[in-house]
Design an enzyme around this catalytic site. Structure first.
Site, PDB file in Angstrom:
ATOM      1  N   CYS A  69      -3.492 -10.595  10.753  1.00 52.43           N
ATOM      2  CA  CYS A  69      -4.936 -10.739  10.962  1.00 52.43           C
ATOM      3  C   CYS A  69      -5.432  -9.827  12.075  1.00 52.43           C
ATOM      4  O   CYS A  69      -4.696  -9.507  13.009  1.00 52.43           O
ATOM      5  CB  CYS A  69      -5.260 -12.176  11.340  1.00 52.43           C
ATOM      6  N   ARG A 104      -3.515  -3.148   9.804  1.00 55.72           N
ATOM      7  CA  ARG A 104      -2.694  -4.323  10.102  1.00 55.72           C
ATOM      8  C   ARG A 104      -2.372  -5.116   8.842  1.00 55.72           C
ATOM      9  O   ARG A 104      -1.529  -6.008   8.880  1.00 55.72           O
ATOM     10  CB  ARG A 104      -3.432  -5.222  11.106  1.00 55.72           C
ATOM     11  N   TRP A 124      -4.801 -12.032   6.839  1.00 59.73           N
ATOM     12  CA  TRP A 124      -3.584 -11.819   6.056  1.00 59.73           C
ATOM     13  C   TRP A 124      -3.042 -13.214   5.800  1.00 59.73           C
ATOM     14  O   TRP A 124      -2.589 -13.889   6.721  1.00 59.73           O
ATOM     15  CB  TRP A 124      -2.598 -10.979   6.859  1.00 59.73           C
ATOM     16  N   ASN A 141      -6.028 -15.477  14.922  1.00 60.60           N
ATOM     17  CA  ASN A 141      -4.832 -14.749  14.509  1.00 60.60           C
ATOM     18  C   ASN A 141      -3.638 -15.520  15.044  1.00 60.60           C
ATOM     19  O   ASN A 141      -3.578 -15.814  16.234  1.00 60.60           O
ATOM     20  CB  ASN A 141      -4.855 -13.326  15.093  1.00 60.60           C
ATOM     21  N   GLY A 142      -2.699 -15.875  14.176  1.00 62.38           N
ATOM     22  CA  GLY A 142      -1.525 -16.636  14.608  1.00 62.38           C
ATOM     23  C   GLY A 142      -1.319 -17.814  13.670  1.00 62.38           C
ATOM     24  O   GLY A 142      -1.838 -17.826  12.552  1.00 62.38           O
ATOM     25  N   GLU A 186      17.355   2.663   6.326  1.00 59.67           N
ATOM     26  CA  GLU A 186      15.963   3.011   6.616  1.00 59.67           C
ATOM     27  C   GLU A 186      15.351   3.823   5.473  1.00 59.67           C
ATOM     28  O   GLU A 186      14.201   3.588   5.074  1.00 59.67           O
ATOM     29  CB  GLU A 186      15.888   3.775   7.951  1.00 59.67           C
ATOM     30  N   LYS A 231      12.090   2.659   3.398  1.00 58.87           N
ATOM     31  CA  LYS A 231      10.894   3.517   3.366  1.00 58.87           C
ATOM     32  C   LYS A 231      10.426   3.720   1.938  1.00 58.87           C
ATOM     33  O   LYS A 231       9.257   3.592   1.619  1.00 58.87           O
ATOM     34  CB  LYS A 231      11.269   4.849   4.011  1.00 58.87           C
ATOM     35  N   GLU A 265       9.204   0.237   0.182  1.00 56.31           N
ATOM     36  CA  GLU A 265       8.015  -0.442   0.699  1.00 56.31           C
ATOM     37  C   GLU A 265       6.723   0.288   0.347  1.00 56.31           C
ATOM     38  O   GLU A 265       5.692  -0.349   0.161  1.00 56.31           O
ATOM     39  CB  GLU A 265       8.107  -0.702   2.206  1.00 56.31           C
ATOM     40  N   HIS A 274      32.892  -2.027  -5.390  1.00 55.56           N
ATOM     41  CA  HIS A 274      33.094  -3.474  -5.343  1.00 55.56           C
ATOM     42  C   HIS A 274      31.987  -4.222  -6.071  1.00 55.56           C
ATOM     43  O   HIS A 274      31.793  -5.418  -5.839  1.00 55.56           O
ATOM     44  CB  HIS A 274      33.218  -3.936  -3.885  1.00 55.56           C
ATOM     45  N   LYS A 305       1.276  -4.630   9.312  1.00 55.60           N
ATOM     46  CA  LYS A 305       1.841  -3.753  10.344  1.00 55.60           C
ATOM     47  C   LYS A 305       2.516  -4.552  11.441  1.00 55.60           C
ATOM     48  O   LYS A 305       3.546  -4.158  11.965  1.00 55.60           O
ATOM     49  CB  LYS A 305       0.723  -2.884  10.939  1.00 55.60           C
TER      50      LYS A 305
HETATM   51  C1  F6R Z   1       8.888  -0.779   7.971  1.00 56.77           C
HETATM   52  C2  F6R Z   1       8.350  -1.403   9.177  1.00 56.77           C
HETATM   53  C3  F6R Z   1       8.808  -2.774   9.521  1.00 56.77           C
HETATM   54  C4  F6R Z   1       8.868  -2.965  11.052  1.00 56.77           C
HETATM   55  C5  F6R Z   1       9.187  -4.423  11.391  1.00 56.77           C
HETATM   56  C6  F6R Z   1       9.286  -4.646  12.882  1.00 56.77           C
HETATM   57  O1  F6R Z   1       8.378   0.501   7.785  1.00 56.77           O
HETATM   58  O2  F6R Z   1       7.531  -0.850   9.853  1.00 56.77           O
HETATM   59  O3  F6R Z   1      10.038  -3.064   8.937  1.00 56.77           O
HETATM   60  O4  F6R Z   1       9.844  -2.102  11.576  1.00 56.77           O
HETATM   61  O5  F6R Z   1       8.194  -5.260  10.867  1.00 56.77           O
HETATM   62  O6  F6R Z   1       8.084  -4.352  13.518  1.00 56.77           O
HETATM   63  P1  F6R Z   1       8.019  -4.054  15.051  1.00 56.77           P
HETATM   64  O7  F6R Z   1       8.757  -2.795  15.301  1.00 56.77           O
HETATM   65  O8  F6R Z   1       6.549  -3.935  15.355  1.00 56.77           O
HETATM   66  O9  F6R Z   1       8.660  -5.208  15.756  1.00 56.77           O
END
Ligand code: F6R
Length: 609
Positions: free
Chosen positions: A2, A27, A75, A101-102, A482, A486, A489, A505, A604
């Site tokens: 949010c 966000r 969100w 937010n929360g 990673e 990437k 997602e 395996h 985010k």
């Molecule tokens: C993927 C991504 C997420 C964040 C994760 C942790 O591209 O950005 O997997 O890495 O949500 O977020 P932070 O780093 O803000 O704790």
């Protein structure tokens, strides 16, 4: 997650709130709304969907010319995305409006309590209890009502609150969630993040834990949890407005990928003294403390965790002590075995990820020493760590992280060498040489980024694939995690990362004619094994793209396509290897027409469990 905004001043609040909400779109959200207060009472406009939808229903309130209001992007957590579940929530009496937010953990209990006093609820959200609870305690004094309500709230909250009887003010309050105050000339703001208000003011401060702020157009009063009035010094934000905008690129993600050389240099350089010594500026954790460290745990979520997995490999090798990377959501509930001889390294871009924050608290409660690596200055994780090392990546707007990941990785190298040096495991001249090599990364990466057409071409060949397997060994395996995240997602292509030795395996049964396998082959000691793994998947019909070192002569001819990493030191290889894989994910998503900066279902900053 949010987003909250609020404006109090002399201008028409509606366009300011809508514009600020748009700046928080990164966000992640599924609905949006605003509330305005004037002598006619509180008026709320909210809707499921994008801010453009909200714009289409706010014409009437905009014409009203109200100068005080709050806004929200939601969100969904409790209750589906819908008009009624959107914020702001207006109490039934229409005396109080709230954006939140929360998560209010005890909202069911509070609903029952309020129901006994005749309150009825129209949403499925946890947040609605906040407006009703404040209303319940409201007797003409807004601060007293907010504080009394707060005493009953369990969970995390950043709140913006309007009272019908107070047409010239906003009240803000936070616990375990981000909230900043923007101080302007004859106008003041609240927001979940800086880009929302940067257009209006560069003077901001962050509200502390359980601090309450009263904003009018003429000033901001802050009261701490003990009821004492306190002063905050404003921080001057010197980012370009452009830094929070796309700067000519099609998406924030590609802009942020391209910014990596610059922000890596910004993160490394201030910490290097006379080109040869590392000064991390640790304030509480001394060299003596570091000498006594017998184990390291790296705790984080998502991509930040993947940085931890890369670092685990190189730290173990350099320091010769147990180093583990743990998912924060697992670590916090797993009775972690840590003590004062354990260094817990917390990694987080946002500094607000709830699982990571709670992992940090768990580690501290057990006596571990805690250093965090964080991008957002003065965020909760930064504030609660013993020491914090900031990545100077600037605002990262695209939901999928790129530049924060890269800056976290180089900072982990510096921390590794610093610990090795104080423990007597790396001599000064070895550290100096390693620093020189690390500082070559930005230039080498620039070269790779200017040569991005190869990844664009490969993405054009494979964007229709249904499933991709990333394989690697050792650090290449950590990088595969990673690369795979990437891709999936942002492009919604199913992908998995596998330690190459694990394929046989089980997973190899999924390889069939045309399956794309991306083999990371930069870890020199195990190159031959990787070549064998490529042959295994090729024999089952896979198409293989191999990421290889500049001087690799074994892989070309075995793989279908090779992508060469430029000549560089061993320290630079992980930082450079991830770049073509970020580009590949970006161009696949772009070919597929995906909403790259705001992938579906993702946020985010994940400030809920
Ligand atoms: C993927 C991504 C997420 C964040 C994760 C942790 O591209 O950005 O997997 O890495 O949500 O977020 P932070 O780093 O803000 O704790």
């Amino acid at each position: 997650m949010c987003g909250i905004v609020g404006y109090v001043g002399s201008k028409n609040a509606t366009p300011i709130l809508l514009d600020a909400l748009e700046k928080l779109e990164y966000r992640g959200y599924d609905s949006a709304g605003i509330a305005l207060v004037s002598s006619n009472g509180i008026e709320v406009k909210k809707t499921r969907g994008r801010i453009s939808t909200l714009r289409s229903i706010t014409g009437e309130v905009e014409a009203g010319g109200c100068t005080v209001g709050i806004g929200h992007t939601r969100w969904a957590t409790h209750g589906e995305p819908s008009d009624v579940n959107s914020h702001p929530h207006l109490s039934r009496s229409e005396r109080v409006a709230v954006v939140h937010n929360g998560i209010i953990e005890n909202y069911i209990e509070l609903r029952e309590f309020l129901a006994e006093h005749g309150y009825v609820f129209s949403t499925e959200t946890d947040s609605e209890v906040v407006s009703e609870l404040i209303d319940y305690y409201y007797n003409g004094d807004p601060i007293e009502a907010v504080r009394k309500a707060e005493m009953q709230l369990k969970g995390s909250y950043a709140l913006g609150i309007l009272f019908k009887d107070y047409t010239d003010q906003i009240i803000a309050l936070r616990k375990d969630g981000p909230l900043i105050i923007g101080v302007g000339e004859g106008e003041n703001f609240i927001a979940s993040d800086i880009p929302a208000i940067l257009k209006h003011t560069r003077s901001i401060f962050r509200l502390g834990e359980r601090e309450l702020a009263i904003l009018t157009k003429d000033g901001v009063t802050v009261i701490d949890k003990y009821g004492e009035r306190i002063e905050h010094e404003c921080e001057h934000i010197d980012w370009d407005v452009d830094a929070a905008e796309k700067g000519g690129y099609a998406h924030f993600m590609i802009k942020e990928i391209m910014e990596q050389p610059e922000v890596i240099a910004k993160t490394i350089n201030p910490r290097i003294i006379n080109d040869k010594r590392i000064d991390l500026g640790l304030k509480r954790i001394t060299d003596d403390d570091l000498r006594g460290i017998k184990a390291i745990k790296i705790v984080a979520c998502g991509s930040a965790y993947h940085v931890g997995v890369v670092a685990k490999y190189f730290m173990k090798k350099t320091l010769g002590i147990p180093v583990e990377a743990e998912l924060a959501s697992e670590f916090r509930y797993d009775d972690p075995i840590v003590d004062e001889h354990t260094l817990v390294i917390i990694i987080s871009q946002s500094g607000e990820t709830l699982d990571t924050l709670y992992g940090l608290r768990e580690a501290r409660s057990r006596g571990a020493r805690v250093i965090s690596i964080v991008n957002v200055v003065a965020s909760s994780i930064a504030n609660e760590s013993e020491d914090v090392l900031y990545t100077w990546a600037g605002p990262e707007i695209a939901v999928a992280t790129t530049k924060a990941y890269s800056t976290q990785l180089v900072l982990m190298n510096l921390l590794n060498w610093h610990i090795a040096n104080v423990k007597g495991l790396m001599r000064d001249d070895e550290v100096a040489r390693a620093i020189t090599q690390l500082r070559e990364i930005p230039e080498q990466m620039n070269g790779m980024l200017s040569d991005h057409e190869q990844m664009q071409y490969l993405a054009s060949l494979f964007f229709n694939c249904h499933s991709v397997f990333f394989i690697g060994r050792n650090i290449d395996y950590a990088l595969s995690l990673e690369a795979s995240l990437k891709l999936k997602e942002i492009s919604y292509v199913h992908s998995e990362a596998y330690a190459a030795g694990e394929l046989k395996h089980g997973t190899i049964s999924l390889i069939e004619d045309g399956t794309l396998v991306i083999a990371l082959c930069t870890y020199r000691p195990l190159l031959e094994k990787m070549v064998s793994n490529i042959k295994e998947v090729k024999a089952r019909g896979a198409k293989v793209i191999a990421i290889i070192n500049h001087d690799d002569t074994q892989t070309e001819g075995v793989a279908d396509h090779v992508v060469r990493i430029p000549e560089c030191s061993e320290y630079a290889i992980p930082s450079l290897t991830i770049v073509p894989l970020q580009l590949f994910a970006y161009y696949i998503a772009s070919h597929k027409g995906c909403d790259i900066d705001k992938p579906r279902n993702l946020a985010k900053s994940v400030t809920v469990e």
